[in-house]
Design a protein around this motif. Structure first.
Motif, mmCIF file in Angstrom:
data_model
loop_
_atom_site.group_PDB
_atom_site.id
_atom_site.type_symbol
_atom_site.label_atom_id
_atom_site.label_comp_id
_atom_site.label_asym_id
_atom_site.label_seq_id
_atom_site.Cartn_x
_atom_site.Cartn_y
_atom_site.Cartn_z
ATOM 1 N N GLY A 24 -6.131 -1.767 -1.301
ATOM 2 C CA GLY A 24 -5.267 -2.944 -1.263
ATOM 3 C C GLY A 24 -5.244 -3.757 -2.531
ATOM 4 O O GLY A 24 -4.618 -4.813 -2.574
ATOM 5 N N ALA A 25 -5.942 -3.284 -3.585
ATOM 6 C CA ALA A 25 -6.049 -4.029 -4.853
ATOM 7 C C ALA A 25 -6.413 -5.484 -4.583
ATOM 8 O O ALA A 25 -5.838 -6.408 -5.145
ATOM 9 N N GLY A 26 -7.398 -5.678 -3.703
ATOM 10 C CA GLY A 26 -7.711 -7.012 -3.217
ATOM 11 C C GLY A 26 -8.749 -7.752 -4.027
ATOM 12 O O GLY A 26 -9.508 -7.176 -4.823
ATOM 13 N N ILE A 27 -8.816 -9.058 -3.817
ATOM 14 C CA ILE A 27 -9.837 -9.932 -4.393
ATOM 15 C C ILE A 27 -10.931 -10.091 -3.338
ATOM 16 O O ILE A 27 -10.722 -10.737 -2.314
ATOM 17 N N ARG A 28 -12.106 -9.500 -3.573
ATOM 18 C CA ARG A 28 -13.210 -9.660 -2.614
ATOM 19 C C ARG A 28 -14.003 -10.929 -2.890
ATOM 20 O O ARG A 28 -14.604 -11.505 -1.972
ATOM 21 N N SER A 29 -14.008 -11.370 -4.141
ATOM 22 C CA SER A 29 -14.632 -12.657 -4.464
ATOM 23 C C SER A 29 -14.064 -13.171 -5.770
ATOM 24 O O SER A 29 -13.639 -12.387 -6.633
ATOM 25 N N LEU A 30 -14.062 -14.487 -5.909
ATOM 26 C CA LEU A 30 -13.703 -15.165 -7.157
ATOM 27 C C LEU A 30 -14.572 -16.404 -7.230
ATOM 28 O O LEU A 30 -14.590 -17.215 -6.292
ATOM 29 N N ARG A 31 -15.317 -16.551 -8.349
ATOM 30 C CA ARG A 31 -16.277 -17.644 -8.444
ATOM 31 C C ARG A 31 -16.204 -18.302 -9.813
ATOM 32 O O ARG A 31 -15.912 -17.654 -10.811
ATOM 33 N N PRO A 48 -11.175 -8.916 5.935
ATOM 34 C CA PRO A 48 -10.860 -9.592 7.192
ATOM 35 C C PRO A 48 -9.530 -10.327 7.103
ATOM 36 O O PRO A 48 -9.289 -11.088 6.168
ATOM 37 N N SER A 49 -8.665 -10.045 8.069
ATOM 38 C CA SER A 49 -7.374 -10.729 8.153
ATOM 39 C C SER A 49 -6.624 -10.693 6.823
ATOM 40 O O SER A 49 -6.094 -11.695 6.355
ATOM 41 N N ALA A 50 -6.597 -9.504 6.205
ATOM 42 C CA ALA A 50 -5.847 -9.248 4.967
ATOM 43 C C ALA A 50 -6.384 -10.029 3.776
ATOM 44 O O ALA A 50 -5.670 -10.230 2.788
ATOM 45 N N CYS A 51 -7.645 -10.417 3.806
ATOM 46 C CA CYS A 51 -8.216 -11.275 2.769
ATOM 47 C C CYS A 51 -8.029 -10.684 1.372
ATOM 48 O O CYS A 51 -8.540 -9.612 1.051
ATOM 49 N N GLY A 52 -7.274 -11.386 0.528
ATOM 50 C CA GLY A 52 -7.161 -11.076 -0.886
ATOM 51 C C GLY A 52 -6.230 -9.948 -1.274
ATOM 52 O O GLY A 52 -6.071 -9.663 -2.460
ATOM 53 N N ILE A 53 -5.579 -9.287 -0.296
ATOM 54 C CA ILE A 53 -4.859 -8.056 -0.620
ATOM 55 C C ILE A 53 -3.454 -8.325 -1.165
ATOM 56 O O ILE A 53 -2.919 -9.420 -1.069
ATOM 57 N N VAL A 54 -2.870 -7.261 -1.728
ATOM 58 C CA VAL A 54 -1.487 -7.268 -2.208
ATOM 59 C C VAL A 54 -0.556 -6.897 -1.055
ATOM 60 O O VAL A 54 -0.854 -5.987 -0.275
ATOM 61 N N LEU A 55 0.588 -7.580 -0.964
ATOM 62 C CA LEU A 55 1.574 -7.352 0.092
ATOM 63 C C LEU A 55 2.863 -6.842 -0.553
ATOM 64 O O LEU A 55 3.600 -7.606 -1.173
ATOM 65 N N VAL A 56 3.116 -5.551 -0.435
ATOM 66 C CA VAL A 56 4.271 -4.940 -1.074
ATOM 67 C C VAL A 56 4.634 -3.670 -0.301
ATOM 68 O O VAL A 56 3.735 -2.988 0.196
#
Length: 311
Positions: A24-31, A48-56
């Motif tokens: 999903g090329a997602g963001i698992r954390s950003l600090r 969880p619940s599409a956390c951080g993912i790309v929607l395309v």
């Protein structure tokens, strides 16, 4: 044990750090330093619940997964079966391939191949970059097929400020209208927010809100939405001129403590059900590439020390 989201790309720039994942090329954390700017989740968990993912190639929902294209009814897989909708595009659970990376950037790519519900061929690329202003996410969508393709882009970050309970934060969203929905979360109309509980333009305490709401009619130019603590720290989610819509979701099942809330502010180029309404859709011609940006910027997390960290 392999992470549930594939490869984990650790990025660093000054006091900023991020974990970007393959699925999903997602963001698992950003600090920033020791402060979480987004809701993290464990490496062994699915987002969880599409956390951080790309929607395309579309964000949010397509009612019944059914849409009309050039006189033909197309049927998408129902990926939200409880509400009988197709939700959040076609790459949500697919792995991307690594294109390039450095200490502070990672670029990944994934192809959308034609299928009965979406008969188009697209090459997609996502670059996550940490720099002096925070995180910038750059999307490129190329139509490598032989027919025009309707496309929209979104993302699903959950924002936070360190260990401050999200319900104690103030969210500000620049929008003049919101979309009304039915009991399946599908759009039924659009109405002004002025004078209603949905007006977030002057800031509202997250504890007062119960939203899974799409907003529109944003000011001209690049738009910023903010989540702010009482001590002056803010997390700013910004989008370029293509991101003319935003979804705000107060999610109480994803909260890190019982009774709490996780807050998603989702930048979108089109609203829910855009494949049917056409609103906000970009029609990519064969050979055309669309490039667009959004990002997350921390403010007030250390004053001069913050600026000095960039040297």
């Amino acid at each position: 044990m392999r992470p549930a989201t594939g490869e984990q790309y650790e990025l660093d720039f000054g006091d900023l750090s991020a974990t970007i994942v393959q699925v999903g090329a997602g963001i698992r954390s950003l600090r920033f330093a020791e402060s979480d700017l987004t809701e993290p989740y464990p490496a062994e968990a699915q987002p969880p619940s599409a956390c951080g993912i790309v929607l395309v190639p579309w964000p949010n929902r397509v009612a019944d997964g059914r849409w009309e294209h050039e006189g033909e009814t197309l049927q998408l897989d129902l990926t939200e079966p409880a509400k009988r909708n197709a939700i959040h595009g076609l790459l949500r659970r697919r792995p991307y391939e690594l294109v390039d990376r450095s200490d502070s950037t990672v670029t990944q790519t994934a192809t959308i191949y034609p299928e009965p519900g979406y008969p188009f061929l697209l090459d997609t690329t996502v670059m996550h970059e940490l720099h002096t202003e925070g995180l910038t996410v750059t999307h490129s969508i190329a139509n490598v097929g032989d027919t025009p393709a309707p496309v929209a882009v979104g993302a699903h970050p959950y924002l936070r400020i360190a260990d401050v309970p999200p319900e104690q934060l103030t969210v500000t969203v620049a929008a003049r209208t919101r979309f009304e929905v039915d009991d399946r979360s599908n759009v039924t109309g659009e109405t002004p927010v002025a004078g209603t509980d949905y007006d977030l333009s002057a800031g509202r305490r997250v504890s007062e809100l119960d939203l899974d709401t799409g907003f529109a009619d944003l000011p001209e130019g690049p738009v910023e939405h903010t989540l702010a603590a009482d001590d002056g720290r803010r997390v700013v989610l910004w989008g370029d001129d293509d991101f003319r819509y935003v979804q705000v979701f107060t999610h109480r099942k994803f909260a890190t403590k019982p009774g709490g809330v996780a807050l998603a502010i989702e930048p979108m180029t089109a609203p829910a059900n855009a494949l049917n309404s056409g609103r906000g859709l970009r029609i990519l011609q064969p050979g055309e590439t669309w490039t667009l940006n959004w990002g997350i910027r921390p403010e007030g997390f250390g004053g001069e020390a913050y600026l000095a960290s960039w040297g």
